[in-house]
Motif scaffolding. Structure first.
Motif, PDB file in Angstrom:
ATOM      1  N   ARG A 136      -6.569 -20.382 -14.282  1.00 19.85           N
ATOM      2  CA  ARG A 136      -5.871 -19.177 -13.842  1.00 19.85           C
ATOM      3  C   ARG A 136      -4.731 -18.747 -14.777  1.00 19.85           C
ATOM      4  O   ARG A 136      -4.216 -17.644 -14.640  1.00 19.85           O
ATOM      5  CB  ARG A 136      -5.288 -19.393 -12.439  1.00 19.85           C
ATOM      6  CG  ARG A 136      -6.340 -19.844 -11.441  1.00 19.85           C
ATOM      7  CD  ARG A 136      -5.789 -19.941 -10.045  1.00 19.85           C
ATOM      8  NE  ARG A 136      -6.811 -20.446  -9.135  1.00 19.85           N
ATOM      9  CZ  ARG A 136      -7.782 -19.703  -8.623  1.00 19.85           C
ATOM     10  NH1 ARG A 136      -7.854 -18.432  -8.942  1.00 19.85           N
ATOM     11  NH2 ARG A 136      -8.680 -20.223  -7.804  1.00 19.85           N
ATOM     12  N   TRP A 137      -4.330 -19.603 -15.723  1.00 23.62           N
ATOM     13  CA  TRP A 137      -3.169 -19.285 -16.546  1.00 23.62           C
ATOM     14  C   TRP A 137      -3.577 -18.470 -17.774  1.00 23.62           C
ATOM     15  O   TRP A 137      -4.686 -18.579 -18.281  1.00 23.62           O
ATOM     16  CB  TRP A 137      -2.471 -20.571 -17.003  1.00 23.62           C
ATOM     17  CG  TRP A 137      -1.846 -21.340 -15.870  1.00 23.62           C
ATOM     18  CD1 TRP A 137      -2.404 -22.336 -15.151  1.00 23.62           C
ATOM     19  CD2 TRP A 137      -0.551 -21.123 -15.319  1.00 23.62           C
ATOM     20  NE1 TRP A 137      -1.540 -22.790 -14.182  1.00 23.62           N
ATOM     21  CE2 TRP A 137      -0.385 -22.056 -14.268  1.00 23.62           C
ATOM     22  CE3 TRP A 137       0.507 -20.252 -15.605  1.00 23.62           C
ATOM     23  CZ2 TRP A 137       0.770 -22.138 -13.504  1.00 23.62           C
ATOM     24  CZ3 TRP A 137       1.662 -20.338 -14.850  1.00 23.62           C
ATOM     25  CH2 TRP A 137       1.788 -21.266 -13.809  1.00 23.62           C
ATOM     26  N   SER A 138      -2.627 -17.666 -18.234  1.00 25.14           N
ATOM     27  CA  SER A 138      -2.856 -16.889 -19.445  1.00 25.14           C
ATOM     28  C   SER A 138      -1.523 -16.618 -20.142  1.00 25.14           C
ATOM     29  O   SER A 138      -0.458 -16.631 -19.499  1.00 25.14           O
ATOM     30  CB  SER A 138      -3.567 -15.563 -19.131  1.00 25.14           C
ATOM     31  OG  SER A 138      -2.781 -14.772 -18.266  1.00 25.14           O
ATOM     32  N   LEU A 139      -1.584 -16.403 -21.443  1.00 20.00           N
ATOM     33  CA  LEU A 139      -0.423 -15.999 -22.240  1.00 20.00           C
ATOM     34  C   LEU A 139      -0.471 -14.499 -22.434  1.00 20.00           C
ATOM     35  O   LEU A 139      -1.542 -13.914 -22.658  1.00 20.00           O
ATOM     36  CB  LEU A 139      -0.449 -16.695 -23.599  1.00 20.00           C
ATOM     37  CG  LEU A 139      -0.130 -18.187 -23.637  1.00 20.00           C
ATOM     38  CD1 LEU A 139      -0.278 -18.695 -25.060  1.00 20.00           C
ATOM     39  CD2 LEU A 139       1.281 -18.457 -23.116  1.00 20.00           C
ATOM     40  N   ARG A 140       0.702 -13.894 -22.377  1.00 15.72           N
ATOM     41  CA  ARG A 140       0.772 -12.455 -22.567  1.00 15.72           C
ATOM     42  C   ARG A 140       1.906 -12.106 -23.533  1.00 15.72           C
ATOM     43  O   ARG A 140       2.953 -12.760 -23.550  1.00 15.72           O
ATOM     44  CB  ARG A 140       0.990 -11.725 -21.244  1.00 15.72           C
ATOM     45  CG  ARG A 140      -0.236 -11.744 -20.357  1.00 15.72           C
ATOM     46  CD  ARG A 140      -0.098 -10.834 -19.174  1.00 15.72           C
ATOM     47  NE  ARG A 140      -1.316 -10.793 -18.396  1.00 15.72           N
ATOM     48  CZ  ARG A 140      -1.481 -10.044 -17.305  1.00 15.72           C
ATOM     49  NH1 ARG A 140      -0.471  -9.303 -16.883  1.00 15.72           N
ATOM     50  NH2 ARG A 140      -2.627 -10.053 -16.663  1.00 15.72           N
ATOM     51  N   GLY A 141       1.653 -11.105 -24.309  1.00 16.46           N
ATOM     52  CA  GLY A 141       2.673 -10.623 -25.238  1.00 16.46           C
ATOM     53  C   GLY A 141       2.521  -9.124 -25.418  1.00 16.46           C
ATOM     54  O   GLY A 141       1.438  -8.565 -25.222  1.00 16.46           O
ATOM     55  N   SER A 142       3.603  -8.497 -25.803  1.00 14.40           N
ATOM     56  CA  SER A 142       3.569  -7.051 -26.022  1.00 14.40           C
ATOM     57  C   SER A 142       4.583  -6.669 -27.087  1.00 14.40           C
ATOM     58  O   SER A 142       5.605  -7.343 -27.282  1.00 14.40           O
ATOM     59  CB  SER A 142       3.847  -6.299 -24.718  1.00 14.40           C
ATOM     60  OG  SER A 142       5.177  -6.527 -24.275  1.00 14.40           O
ATOM     61  N   TYR A 143       4.269  -5.585 -27.755  1.00 16.10           N
ATOM     62  CA  TYR A 143       5.189  -5.011 -28.742  1.00 16.10           C
ATOM     63  C   TYR A 143       5.212  -3.510 -28.490  1.00 16.10           C
ATOM     64  O   TYR A 143       4.155  -2.860 -28.412  1.00 16.10           O
ATOM     65  CB  TYR A 143       4.732  -5.310 -30.166  1.00 16.10           C
ATOM     66  CG  TYR A 143       5.538  -4.586 -31.211  1.00 16.10           C
ATOM     67  CD1 TYR A 143       6.780  -5.050 -31.607  1.00 16.10           C
ATOM     68  CD2 TYR A 143       5.048  -3.410 -31.786  1.00 16.10           C
ATOM     69  CE1 TYR A 143       7.531  -4.368 -32.564  1.00 16.10           C
ATOM     70  CE2 TYR A 143       5.779  -2.727 -32.741  1.00 16.10           C
ATOM     71  CZ  TYR A 143       7.028  -3.212 -33.124  1.00 16.10           C
ATOM     72  OH  TYR A 143       7.773  -2.525 -34.068  1.00 16.10           O
ATOM     73  N   ALA A 144       6.411  -2.969 -28.364  1.00 18.59           N
ATOM     74  CA  ALA A 144       6.532  -1.547 -28.046  1.00 18.59           C
ATOM     75  C   ALA A 144       7.574  -0.905 -28.946  1.00 18.59           C
ATOM     76  O   ALA A 144       8.614  -1.514 -29.262  1.00 18.59           O
ATOM     77  CB  ALA A 144       6.904  -1.347 -26.574  1.00 18.59           C
ATOM     78  N   GLN A 145       7.298   0.294 -29.345  1.00 19.96           N
ATOM     79  CA  GLN A 145       8.255   1.099 -30.108  1.00 19.96           C
ATOM     80  C   GLN A 145       8.520   2.362 -29.295  1.00 19.96           C
ATOM     81  O   GLN A 145       7.642   3.213 -29.135  1.00 19.96           O
ATOM     82  CB  GLN A 145       7.697   1.462 -31.491  1.00 19.96           C
ATOM     83  CG  GLN A 145       8.683   2.251 -32.333  1.00 19.96           C
ATOM     84  CD  GLN A 145       8.135   2.542 -33.723  1.00 19.96           C
ATOM     85  OE1 GLN A 145       7.084   2.026 -34.088  1.00 19.96           O
ATOM     86  NE2 GLN A 145       8.850   3.357 -34.484  1.00 19.96           N
ATOM     87  N   GLU A 146       9.729   2.438 -28.752  1.00 18.89           N
ATOM     88  CA  GLU A 146      10.131   3.545 -27.899  1.00 18.89           C
ATOM     89  C   GLU A 146      11.274   4.290 -28.567  1.00 18.89           C
ATOM     90  O   GLU A 146      12.430   3.822 -28.555  1.00 18.89           O
ATOM     91  CB  GLU A 146      10.541   3.029 -26.518  1.00 18.89           C
ATOM     92  CG  GLU A 146       9.439   2.264 -25.804  1.00 18.89           C
ATOM     93  CD  GLU A 146       9.927   1.661 -24.496  1.00 18.89           C
ATOM     94  OE1 GLU A 146      11.139   1.777 -24.215  1.00 18.89           O
ATOM     95  OE2 GLU A 146       9.091   1.072 -23.777  1.00 18.89           O
ATOM     96  N   GLY A 147      10.946   5.379 -29.158  1.00 15.78           N
ATOM     97  CA  GLY A 147      11.947   6.112 -29.938  1.00 15.78           C
ATOM     98  C   GLY A 147      12.390   5.283 -31.120  1.00 15.78           C
ATOM     99  O   GLY A 147      11.583   4.838 -31.932  1.00 15.78           O
TER     100      GLY A 147
END
Length: 391
Positions: free
Chosen positions: A255-266
């Motif tokens: 049930r486990w997972s790794l999550r990552g994100s990269y965002a450029q907001e302005g």
């Protein structure tokens, strides 16, 4: 050139008329259903291993998104977001167990399928050969009885025999018509089974005799049958199927997972890392485990049944081997039948006396053919069960 072709034509026709040997049929054999089922099973297990390779339960999920940012009184910009989801599979030992059992079962299952394929082809060839021989006997017997019927009618017309002697031969002739029809049906069925297993003509072709019965050494036969490649394949398949079910359960419970994100907001750039867990529905884990155990019991029961069937097959082979008499060559009773026919035509035998003797000789000829057939079939079964190195 035309003369050469015309001269070669009879040779080609003779070559086509040559009886097919078992080796000819073996070279034309199709891929057996046993092999196809085995390859499908192995491909399914290979896919299961590939899907759980590494530390991922499934392939990573990647998402990209972008959209305009509008601020009153300021120039517009574009926001961009990149998300990554890595579902984890941390039961590497269970996958390693399946990988090990797969590597062990792979060659054993293929060898067992090949052995069963050859045995089925040999059986189909022997069935077709026996059916053709019995048909030949029926056809020759019909010619004999038709000749006897002419002789009986001639003796009746001459007043040498009463009418019931003619009726006896007529009744035998009618019975032979039905026997001959049954023999043709049996040959067509046997040949159809052979066509399904080998690339031969649809119409029945002449088959060569199987020849002398191959010698199979029977020293320490009981122990060698216990070491049969078919038995090893069944045991290896049972172990592989157990590990497959265990791996399937482990994947379902992961049930486990790794999550990552990269965002450029302005003008801002945001990077995030974390973990996620998929919460089970009520009773889901217990149901998965219960289902796995039920499938394991069913798989183990099928394996026990298959082993019991294999043991029964081995016991039957040993029992038949001890009690089956050996026939070096097929006896020929045609001369004896011809002698009876000659005595009938000369008036030294009546149909009421000749017909039972003819029937006994015909049944003896058919029994000898069936005995040779049974010996070859028994040896084929032995060769299928016994290890190659000890044959």
């Amino acid at each position: 050139m035309r003369i050469l072709l015309l001269g070669a034509l009879p040779c080609l026709l003779m070559a086509q008329a040559q009886p097919l040997t078992y080796d000819d049929i073996l070279r034309r054999a199709r891929t057996g259903s046993e092999q196809l089922r085995t390859e499908a099973l192995l491909a399914e297990r290979q896919l299961q291993l590939q899907e759980s390779r590494g530390f991922l339960r499934d392939g990573p999920t990647v998402s990209l998104s972008a959209g305009p940012r509008r601020i009153p009184g300021a120039p517009g910009t574009t926001d961009k977001t990149f998300d990554l989801d890595l579902p984890l599979f941390l039961s590497s030992q269970i996958r390693a167990d399946l990988d090990r059992s797969f590597g062990k079962a792979h060659p054993l299952l293929r060898e067992a399928a090949q052995r069963e394929r050859v045995h089925r082809l040999r059986t189909a060839y022997l069935d077709a050969w026996l059916a053709s021989k019995l048909l030949e006997l029926r056809e020759a017997d019909l010619i004999t009885v038709e000749r006897w019927l002419k002789s009986a009618r001639a003796r009746f017309d001459a007043g040498a025999d009463p009418a019931y002697q003619v009726s006896l031969v007529e009744g035998e002739w009618l019975k032979l018509q039905q026997d001959l029809d049954d023999a043709r049906i049996q040959q067509a069925r046997a040949w159809g089974s052979l066509v399904a297993l080998a690339d031969v003509s649809i119409a029945p072709s002449p088959l060569a005799d199987p020849g002398p019965v191959p010698v199979v050494y029977t020293v320490d036969l009981d122990r060698r049958l216990q070491e049969s490649p078919l038995r090893k394949a069944l045991l290896a398949q049972a172990e592989m199927e157990e590990q497959s079910l265990r791996l399937k359960q482990a994947v379902a419970l992961s049930r486990w997972s790794l999550r990552g994100s990269y965002a450029q907001e302005g003008e801002e750039k945001v990077t995030r890392f974390g973990i996620a867990v998929r919460l089970p529905r009520p009773g889901e884990g217990a149901s998965i485990r219960l289902n796995t155990e039920a499938q394991l019991r069913a798989s183990q029961g099928e394996a026990r049944q298959a082993l019991a069937d294999l043991d029964a097959r081995a016991v039957a082979v040993m029992s038949r081997l001890e009690k089956m008499p050996s026939i070096k060559e097929i006896p020929d009773f045609s001369k004896a039948i011809a002698a009876i026919g000659l005595r009938l035509e000369e008036g030294r035998e009546r149909p009421s006396e000749a017909l039972p003797i003819r029937r006994q000789l015909l049944e003896a000829q058919m029994a000898s053919l069936r005995r040779v057939y049974a010996q070859h079939l028994l040896v084929s079964d032995l060769q299928t069960l016994l290890p190659k190195v000890n044959q």
